[in-house]
Scaffold this motif. Structure first.
Motif, short mmCIF file in Angstrom:
data_model
loop_
_atom_site.label_atom_id
_atom_site.label_comp_id
_atom_site.label_asym_id
_atom_site.label_seq_id
_atom_site.Cartn_x
_atom_site.Cartn_y
_atom_site.Cartn_z
N HIS A 93 0.87 -1.18 0.00
CA HIS A 93 0.00 0.00 0.00
C HIS A 93 0.91 1.23 0.00
N ILE A 94 0.67 2.13 -0.95
CA ILE A 94 1.45 3.36 -1.06
C ILE A 94 0.51 4.55 -1.03
N THR A 95 0.76 5.46 -0.10
CA THR A 95 0.01 6.71 -0.04
C THR A 95 0.98 7.83 -0.39
N THR A 96 0.60 8.62 -1.37
CA THR A 96 1.45 9.72 -1.83
C THR A 96 0.93 11.04 -1.27
N GLY A 97 1.84 11.80 -0.69
CA GLY A 97 1.46 13.09 -0.15
C GLY A 97 2.60 14.08 -0.27
#
Length: 111
Positions: free
Chosen positions: A12-16
């Motif tokens: 799971h990758i969350t980009t911010g």
């Protein structure tokens, strides 16, 4: 920090946005089945103009040799383009792998 979320294959990758560029919050497993997707997320961040990409591995539960190789490829991509790639919060096992392989002297690592 949830502009973009990618998941599947145990990763799971969350980009911010971070203070210096893009932060990829990585959780789950970075392995043979997911390392290509991780690389794509890094490449996309740089193609969008990020000067610094930070891979926050604080939520990473597993990383095999393919995952380590994908971190090295991200570092090489950044160096080739005159940018920075930062590895943040590797667990003790991954930090030990970095130390044993000498990658702790190559990668920019934040505890």
């Amino acid at each position: 920090m949830n502009n973009d979320q990618r998941s599947g294959s145990g990763l799971h990758i969350t980009t911010g946005a971070g203070p210096e560029g893009v932060v990829l919050e990585v959780s789950g497993a970075l392995d043979y089945t997911s390392s290509e997707r991780f690389g794509a997320a890094v490449s996309e961040a740089y193609s969008d103009g990020a000067a610094v990409v930070t891979a926050d591995l604080g939520g990473l539960g597993y990383c095999d040799s393919s995952g380590v190789a994908s971190l090295v490829r991200a570092h090489k991509l950044a160096a080739r383009e005159g940018r920075r790639f930062v590895v943040r919060a590797p667990d003790t096992t991954l930090a030990r792998v970095f130390a044993l392989t000498g990658l702790d002297a190559v990668l920019e690592i934040e505890s």
